[in-house]
Design a protein around this motif. Structure first.
Motif, PDB file in Angstrom:
ATOM      1  N   ILE A   1       0.834  -1.190   0.000  1.00 23.72           N
ATOM      2  CA  ILE A   1       0.000   0.000   0.000  1.00 23.72           C
ATOM      3  C   ILE A   1       0.875   1.249   0.000  1.00 23.72           C
ATOM      4  O   ILE A   1       1.831   1.349   0.769  1.00 23.72           O
ATOM      5  CB  ILE A   1      -0.915   0.030   1.245  1.00 23.72           C
ATOM      6  CG1 ILE A   1      -1.761  -1.255   1.279  1.00 23.72           C
ATOM      7  CG2 ILE A   1      -1.814   1.257   1.225  1.00 23.72           C
ATOM      8  CD1 ILE A   1      -2.778  -1.297   2.379  1.00 23.72           C
ATOM      9  N   LEU A   2       0.536   2.189  -0.848  1.00 23.15           N
ATOM     10  CA  LEU A   2       1.273   3.445  -0.922  1.00 23.15           C
ATOM     11  C   LEU A   2       0.465   4.518  -0.208  1.00 23.15           C
ATOM     12  O   LEU A   2      -0.697   4.758  -0.548  1.00 23.15           O
ATOM     13  CB  LEU A   2       1.492   3.850  -2.389  1.00 23.15           C
ATOM     14  CG  LEU A   2       1.941   5.297  -2.668  1.00 23.15           C
ATOM     15  CD1 LEU A   2       3.305   5.559  -2.069  1.00 23.15           C
ATOM     16  CD2 LEU A   2       1.981   5.561  -4.165  1.00 23.15           C
ATOM     17  N   ILE A   3       1.060   5.150   0.808  1.00 20.67           N
ATOM     18  CA  ILE A   3       0.393   6.258   1.499  1.00 20.67           C
ATOM     19  C   ILE A   3       1.033   7.556   1.049  1.00 20.67           C
ATOM     20  O   ILE A   3       2.250   7.659   1.012  1.00 20.67           O
ATOM     21  CB  ILE A   3       0.623   6.183   3.014  1.00 20.67           C
ATOM     22  CG1 ILE A   3       0.188   4.844   3.556  1.00 20.67           C
ATOM     23  CG2 ILE A   3      -0.148   7.278   3.717  1.00 20.67           C
ATOM     24  CD1 ILE A   3       0.606   4.698   4.987  1.00 20.67           C
ATOM     25  N   VAL A   4       0.208   8.552   0.731  1.00 20.03           N
ATOM     26  CA  VAL A   4       0.759   9.840   0.355  1.00 20.03           C
ATOM     27  C   VAL A   4       0.098  10.915   1.215  1.00 20.03           C
ATOM     28  O   VAL A   4      -1.090  11.139   1.119  1.00 20.03           O
ATOM     29  CB  VAL A   4       0.499  10.141  -1.148  1.00 20.03           C
ATOM     30  CG1 VAL A   4       1.177  11.433  -1.541  1.00 20.03           C
ATOM     31  CG2 VAL A   4       1.001   9.009  -2.002  1.00 20.03           C
TER      32      VAL A   4
ATOM     33  N   VAL B   1       3.966  -1.320   3.542  1.00 22.28           N
ATOM     34  CA  VAL B   1       3.620   0.080   3.358  1.00 22.28           C
ATOM     35  C   VAL B   1       4.803   0.873   2.822  1.00 22.28           C
ATOM     36  O   VAL B   1       5.934   0.682   3.225  1.00 22.28           O
ATOM     37  CB  VAL B   1       3.190   0.706   4.716  1.00 22.28           C
ATOM     38  CG1 VAL B   1       2.971   2.190   4.562  1.00 22.28           C
ATOM     39  CG2 VAL B   1       1.927   0.018   5.211  1.00 22.28           C
ATOM     40  N   VAL B   2       4.480   1.790   1.901  1.00 23.43           N
ATOM     41  CA  VAL B   2       5.501   2.695   1.372  1.00 23.43           C
ATOM     42  C   VAL B   2       4.876   4.084   1.444  1.00 23.43           C
ATOM     43  O   VAL B   2       3.677   4.226   1.184  1.00 23.43           O
ATOM     44  CB  VAL B   2       5.846   2.251  -0.074  1.00 23.43           C
ATOM     45  CG1 VAL B   2       5.604   3.324  -1.079  1.00 23.43           C
ATOM     46  CG2 VAL B   2       7.229   1.701  -0.154  1.00 23.43           C
ATOM     47  N   ALA B   3       5.659   5.118   1.829  1.00 16.51           N
ATOM     48  CA  ALA B   3       5.027   6.417   2.067  1.00 16.51           C
ATOM     49  C   ALA B   3       5.671   7.547   1.291  1.00 16.51           C
ATOM     50  O   ALA B   3       6.891   7.609   1.156  1.00 16.51           O
ATOM     51  CB  ALA B   3       5.071   6.724   3.557  1.00 16.51           C
TER      52      ALA B   3
ATOM     53  N   LEU C   1       5.296   5.225  -6.882  1.00 20.69           N
ATOM     54  CA  LEU C   1       4.413   4.330  -7.609  1.00 20.69           C
ATOM     55  C   LEU C   1       5.195   3.620  -8.709  1.00 20.69           C
ATOM     56  O   LEU C   1       5.024   2.423  -8.943  1.00 20.69           O
ATOM     57  CB  LEU C   1       3.264   5.145  -8.211  1.00 20.69           C
ATOM     58  CG  LEU C   1       2.167   4.377  -8.932  1.00 20.69           C
ATOM     59  CD1 LEU C   1       1.528   3.377  -7.997  1.00 20.69           C
ATOM     60  CD2 LEU C   1       1.121   5.348  -9.455  1.00 20.69           C
ATOM     61  N   ASN C   2       6.047   4.369  -9.368  1.00 17.94           N
ATOM     62  CA  ASN C   2       6.809   3.772 -10.452  1.00 17.94           C
ATOM     63  C   ASN C   2       7.945   2.894  -9.962  1.00 17.94           C
ATOM     64  O   ASN C   2       8.421   2.029 -10.686  1.00 17.94           O
ATOM     65  CB  ASN C   2       7.356   4.872 -11.369  1.00 17.94           C
ATOM     66  CG  ASN C   2       6.261   5.505 -12.189  1.00 17.94           C
ATOM     67  OD1 ASN C   2       5.326   4.815 -12.587  1.00 17.94           O
ATOM     68  ND2 ASN C   2       6.340   6.800 -12.397  1.00 17.94           N
ATOM     69  N   GLU C   3       8.382   3.138  -8.730  1.00 19.21           N
ATOM     70  CA  GLU C   3       9.510   2.350  -8.252  1.00 19.21           C
ATOM     71  C   GLU C   3       9.082   1.084  -7.527  1.00 19.21           C
ATOM     72  O   GLU C   3       9.894   0.226  -7.237  1.00 19.21           O
ATOM     73  CB  GLU C   3      10.352   3.193  -7.293  1.00 19.21           C
ATOM     74  CG  GLU C   3      11.168   4.262  -7.991  1.00 19.21           C
ATOM     75  CD  GLU C   3      11.821   5.214  -6.999  1.00 19.21           C
ATOM     76  OE1 GLU C   3      11.747   4.934  -5.789  1.00 19.21           O
ATOM     77  OE2 GLU C   3      12.379   6.228  -7.432  1.00 19.21           O
ATOM     78  N   ASN C   4       7.812   1.016  -7.160  1.00 18.61           N
ATOM     79  CA  ASN C   4       7.364  -0.144  -6.376  1.00 18.61           C
ATOM     80  C   ASN C   4       6.137  -0.775  -6.994  1.00 18.61           C
ATOM     81  O   ASN C   4       5.423  -0.155  -7.767  1.00 18.61           O
ATOM     82  CB  ASN C   4       6.981   0.315  -4.963  1.00 18.61           C
ATOM     83  CG  ASN C   4       8.154   0.892  -4.210  1.00 18.61           C
ATOM     84  OD1 ASN C   4       8.964   0.169  -3.673  1.00 18.61           O
ATOM     85  ND2 ASN C   4       8.236   2.208  -4.188  1.00 18.61           N
ATOM     86  N   LYS C   5       5.899  -2.040  -6.607  1.00 18.85           N
ATOM     87  CA  LYS C   5       4.660  -2.668  -7.027  1.00 18.85           C
ATOM     88  C   LYS C   5       3.613  -2.276  -5.988  1.00 18.85           C
ATOM     89  O   LYS C   5       3.733  -2.596  -4.822  1.00 18.85           O
ATOM     90  CB  LYS C   5       4.830  -4.197  -7.049  1.00 18.85           C
ATOM     91  CG  LYS C   5       3.571  -4.861  -7.601  1.00 18.85           C
ATOM     92  CD  LYS C   5       3.634  -6.373  -7.513  1.00 18.85           C
ATOM     93  CE  LYS C   5       2.296  -6.973  -7.880  1.00 18.85           C
ATOM     94  NZ  LYS C   5       1.152  -6.308  -7.214  1.00 18.85           N
ATOM     95  N   VAL C   6       2.606  -1.540  -6.401  1.00 19.71           N
ATOM     96  CA  VAL C   6       1.623  -1.014  -5.472  1.00 19.71           C
ATOM     97  C   VAL C   6       0.250  -1.607  -5.759  1.00 19.71           C
ATOM     98  O   VAL C   6      -0.187  -1.657  -6.912  1.00 19.71           O
ATOM     99  CB  VAL C   6       1.563   0.535  -5.596  1.00 19.71           C
ATOM    100  CG1 VAL C   6       0.394   1.093  -4.818  1.00 19.71           C
ATOM    101  CG2 VAL C   6       2.860   1.152  -5.107  1.00 19.71           C
ATOM    102  N   ASP C   7      -0.431  -2.055  -4.682  1.00 25.72           N
ATOM    103  CA  ASP C   7      -1.758  -2.645  -4.878  1.00 25.72           C
ATOM    104  C   ASP C   7      -2.877  -1.698  -4.503  1.00 25.72           C
ATOM    105  O   ASP C   7      -4.030  -1.874  -4.904  1.00 25.72           O
ATOM    106  CB  ASP C   7      -1.872  -3.930  -4.038  1.00 25.72           C
ATOM    107  CG  ASP C   7      -0.840  -4.954  -4.454  1.00 25.72           C
ATOM    108  OD1 ASP C   7       0.005  -5.336  -3.622  1.00 25.72           O
ATOM    109  OD2 ASP C   7      -0.876  -5.353  -5.641  1.00 25.72           O
TER     110      ASP C   7
END
Lengths: 121, 173, 687
Positions: free
Chosen positions: A5-8, A29-31, A42-48
């Motif tokens: 999951i990407l949190i911004v 989690v990636v923030a 988003l481009n650097e990670n696989k985000v669901d």
């Protein structure tokens, strides 16, 4: 299978609280700190799933949302926005820009997880 | 371990020392205090410094001050020969550890010695300041003075030459 | 949780600082719309953060404040001085209660309620304001029943990441269920858009969840699908095998379930109760709202980095610069043109890297200024004096930790200036001075140091009083002849105080020795200058923590020295005999008389009678002085290493650097050289 999951959000407190809640529930989690940062991650990670605030410097949530949806590969990526109770209009605007749903601040962890389950397998 | 007298010889009382020469005098320092021994590299002189501060050298990227130990002991300044070495020592000053290079004429040897056998320095007025010397070791035909290098290279003695020059000049006026 | 709380507090403090700056700007310019927006935004964020952490007391407090500014920004209310003062008081209160969110500490509770009533008075000045409410939990209306749900997504349903299957799963979790999918007929495969949704579902679910809970499942899908929810039974029936069999039979072909049929089937099953269906839920489309333009914030985004990582980075950059110097040297001694190009490129890159990484810990002094502005404002109110606060050189950058350490001492000094230095307006007028007093904070670089001065135009410090006090305290004797500067230094002795009256505001002058200690801890110096009725100037000098400087590498008698480029003005070539035969030690350069120092002579090398030397003119405070060397090697990026404590008396050497060939160059503090030289000249003059 682990979900990412990407949190911004430009608020570190929010990033920490949401991140912790999600990690405890077993998500990765990636923030990011604003929309532009979010796009990069988003481009650097696989985000669901993306969870994004609306008010952020450099690139706000709605713009970020639109940028994400512009890319074909992210057309079906679930994306939730964080909004406050007094921003009814924002919810509609976000929806029209392509948001999957929203989470109203302040929220408790269970509510957060319930909404996440709604949009993420 | 027991000695002939039947006394317990505790291992900890045998210490390693390094002996060196300044002119014709012999001195010894506990090995623990010595970081390394160097051949003398290029020394950069710092202007207007006390005579015993010869200058600074580059020790693997650190700037190390070099002291002429002979001058500290009131001898004539060092004459650089092939045997001249720099002992890089660690001294403690005001709870701080400071590295210093000490110039010596000749490095003799490393040896073990029973600390209890070190004789106290004679109470008669010695050539050298009594706080510099911790004691004497008698070895064969000569005496070695065991140095308290924290005192020898103490930072308290920096106010020597330069200030006195100005003070003396002021007194003349 | 402690880490989280700490983050909340840190963020809250930053927000409050931000808020304070904006409020101070608004004080001078109450109609500055962008600042009003900023204030509102900050309050909104703070409120959100506080409620996230369950700090409802704080959140409610901020909400009330926010209401005022919401009205102001919508032009329903004007920003008055009363509101501003109230907001500033509220801000101070917030600074305290972020640490005491339960209002346990003495005074906080009273202040809190007093402020709230004041704030609400202002807030209600406009139109009705809505009270803040934390999200109230929904009143659950639970009763068992079986529902018939028709869910038909629009064809573009999938295009915002929604997944209908997840919604159906959610329904299924509410209780036993029966789901029948349908697909629209695809007319023409070639024109069919595979991303479109052609499926729909009929779902029967037996649950005791409320109607709202069921609606909630579709909360995001409301606008993008047709959703019909009917409660057709007040009991559960799905688990009844008879019902299920008949229901299945009713749509053997993939046809949807028909509500009426299902109801009939349900009715046919012998059960205790049969209830009428509930009305079709009216799913209202949200009313269209005018789009508000999204404001672009001009905030500078930043991230937090641990200082350990920064230290490591700086160490590595230092080593890189040293290694690059070796490379440059090597390439000079080799005739490969390609190597020279590469070496030059690396030099440029490492220079930039050095500037950026060493700049990372640097923060503008401006950051402190806001706090002081507030202090001056509050104090002038309290003391009944008119004072203006001026700043100069706010862009001067200092290491962040140094700025933090300096804040308290500087506050103390400014407090002193305001309390004991600046006179009341009437008194000033009598003296022929402008009614308004001035306190100026000035910062600038010189050499490898940074200077911070606090200058006031008050009544100054009476040197005689200080002298008397010093004698009475035994710091000096009556017969001692000391310069004014030396007498002023006594102010920094512990136990010294020149204040006749102990005032509430600054306490006794005892603080000055602590101030001096804080400064010396930073390896700096502090000194005082004062003239009666003209004012007082306090000067703090701090060494720059930058350990890589741009320097000029020079040679004197084979020994290399580095002069910081920041002080170098110009270089000239001069004849040695001109320097030596000169008695008044002035050289004519570019039609100006410039004093000079023959460094070779000063450093006691053999003096050269013939030939030329290079004269480097450097700036030293207000004057320019020439320093002669044998020759100039060139510009050099010096990684300055501390020179051993043994050389602490040779303070004209501020450090040493290791050259590309491993030899050492000494970094010179030109100011100290001039000082030293002046001392020697005085000596010689007297002989």
């Amino acid at each position: 299978m682990e979900k990412n999951i990407l949190i911004v959000d430009d608020s570190e407190s929010i990033r920490l609280v949401v991140g912790m809640g999600l990690k405890e529930a077993g998500y990765n989690v990636v923030a990011g700190i604003n929309g532009a940062d979010g796009l990069r991650l988003l481009n650097e990670n696989k985000v669901d799933l993306i969870i994004s605030d609306l008010n952020m410097p450099v690139m706000d949530g709605i713009t970020f949302l639109k940028e994400v949806r512009k890319q074909d590969k992210y057309k079906f990526l679930p994306l939730l926005i964080l909004t406050t109770e007094s921003q009814e209009s924002k919810k509609l605007e976000a929806k029209q820009a392509g948001a999957t749903g929203w989470i109203i601040k302040p929220f408790v962890k269970d509510k957060l997880l319930a909404v996440v389950k709604k949009v993420l397998v | 371990m027991k000695t002939e007298d039947g006394n317990e010889l505790l291992i900890g009382q045998t210490k390693s020392f390094l002996s060196f020469k300044l002119d014709s005098e012999h001195f010894a320092i506990p090995v623990m205090k010595i970081m390394e021994i160097l051949e003398v590299p290029k020394i950069t002189k710092v202007p207007q410094a006390p005579v015993f501060l010869v200058g600074v050298i580059n020790l693997r990227g650190a700037v190390l001050p070099v002291i002429d130990t002979r001058v500290k002991f009131g001898m004539t300044p060092i004459d650089f020969t092939i045997n001249t070495c720099i002992l890089v020592v660690n001294i403690t000053f005001n709870d701080e550890e400071i590295m210093v290079g000490a110039l010596v004429d000749f490095v003799s040897e490393v040896f073990d010695y029973d600390e209890r056998k070190i004789k106290p320095s004679p109470t008669i007025v010695t050539k050298y300041r009594s706080d510099y010397i911790e004691g004497m070791i008698q070895e064969d035909d000569h005496f070695m003075m065991v140095l308290n290098i924290d005192k020898v290279f103490s930072l308290n003695d920096l106010e020597s030459i330069v200030e006195t020059k100005i003070e003396k000049t002021e007194e003349l006026l | 949780m402690d880490e989280l709380k700490a983050t909340y507090i840190q963020e809250a403090q930053e927000l409050l600082e931000n808020l304070e700056s904006s409020l101070l700007v608004l004080e001078d310019n109450p109609s500055d719309h962008s600042n009003i927006e900023q204030v509102f935004r900050v309050m909104h964020t703070l409120k959100g953060n506080s409620s996230m952490f369950g700090l409802s007391v704080i959140a409610e407090f901020v909400h009330d404040l926010e209401t005022i500014y919401d009205k102001i920004r919508q032009s329903k209310m004007d920003l008055s001085k009363g509101i501003l003062n109230c907001t500033l008081a509220a801000l101070d209160h917030l600074k305290l209660i972020i640490f005491d969110s339960d209002l346990q500490e003495a005074g906080n509770k009273e202040n809190h309620y007093r402020l709230i009533s004041e704030i609400r008075l202002y807030a209600d000045g406009g139109n009705e304001s809505t009270p803040f409410q934390m999200n109230s939990s929904e009143v659950e209306d639970r009763s068992m029943g079986t529902y018939f749900i028709h869910f038909e997504p629009n064809s573009d349903f999938l295009l915002n990441g929604s997944n209908p299957l997840l919604l159906i799963n959610e329904l299924a979790e509410l209780g036993p269920s029966y789901v029948v999918p349908h697909f629209k007929t695809v007319e023409d495969l070639s024109t069919f858009d595979p991303t479109s949704c052609i499926a729909s579902w009929d779902i029967l679910v037996e649950t005791d969840a409320s109607m709202d809970a069921i609606k909630d499942v579709f909360i995001f899908a409301e606008d993008d699908a047709r959703i019909d929810i009917h409660k057709f039974m007040l009991t559960g029936i799905i688990q009844n095998e008879q019902f299920l069999a008949k229901a299945k039979a009713s749509h053997l072909r993939p046809e949807h379930l028909v509500l009426e049929e299902i109801i009939e089937i349900a009715a046919s099953i012998p059960v205790e109760e049969n209830e009428e269906k509930e009305q079709l839920v009216d799913v209202q489309a949200a009313a269209p709202v005018s789009k508000k333009s999204i404001e672009k914030e001009k905030a500078i985004s930043s991230i937090r980095v641990s200082s350990d990582k920064l230290d490591e980075l700086m160490n590595l950059v230092s080593e890189l610069v040293t290694t690059q110097a070796s490379l440059s040297l090597f390439s000079e001694n080799n005739t490969s043109a390609e190597l020279e190009v590469i070496s030059e490129n690396i030099e440029k890159l490492s220079r930039r890297l050095r500037d950026i990484s060493f700049g990372m810990t640097l923060v503008q002094i401006n950051n402190m200024f806001a706090r002081f502005q507030r202090l001056v404002r509050d104090m002038s109110d309290m003391l009944g004096k008119e004072v203006v606060f001026i700043t100069e050189g706010g862009e001067t950058e200092l290491d962040k930790t140094i700025i933090e350490t300096l804040t308290d001492p500087l506050m103390h000094i400014i407090r002193n200036s305001m309390d004991h230095g600046i006179e009341k307006a009437d008194v000033r007028e009598q003296k022929g001075k402008p009614r308004q007093g001035m306190v100026k904070l000035k910062a600038y670089y010189s050499g490898i140091s940074v200077f911070i001065q606090i200058i006031d135009d008050g009544k100054g410090i009476d040197v005689r009083k200080v002298r008397e006090k010093a004698i009475s305290k035994g710091f000096m004797r009556e017969e001692d002849e000391l310069s004014d500067k030396e007498i002023f230094d006594f102010i920094f002795y512990p136990g010294f105080s020149t204040a006749e009256v102990v005032t509430d505001v600054s306490g006794r002058g005892v603080g000055m020795d602590v101030v001096k200690r804080n400064i010396t801890d930073l390896k700096g110096t502090i000194s005082v200058e004062s003239k009666p009725d003209h004012g007082t100037t306090l000067t703090i000098k701090l060494p720059l923590s930058l350990s890589i400087i741009d320097g000029l590498l020079v040679d004197i008698s084979g020994v290399k020295y580095v002069i910081p480029l920041s002080v170098v003005r110009k270089c000239y070539e001069v004849k040695n005999e001109d320097m030596l035969k000169n008695f008044n030690k002035l050289l004519l350069l570019d039609e100006r008389q410039v004093p000079y120092i023959n460094l070779r002579q000063e450093f006691e090398y053999e003096v050269a009678m013939e030939g030329n030397s290079q004269l480097i003119v450097v700036s030293d405070g207000d004057q320019e002085v020439g320093i002669s060397v044998d020759f100039i090697v060139g510009e050099y990026q010096a990684v300055v290493k501390p020179i051993s404590k043994y050389y602490r008396n040779q303070d004209f050497v501020s450090g040493a650097t290791i050259l590309g060939d491993g030899s050492i160059a000494l970094v010179i503090d030109t100011h100290k050289i001039v000082e030293l030289y002046t001392k020697h000249v005085k000596m010689e003059g007297k002989l």
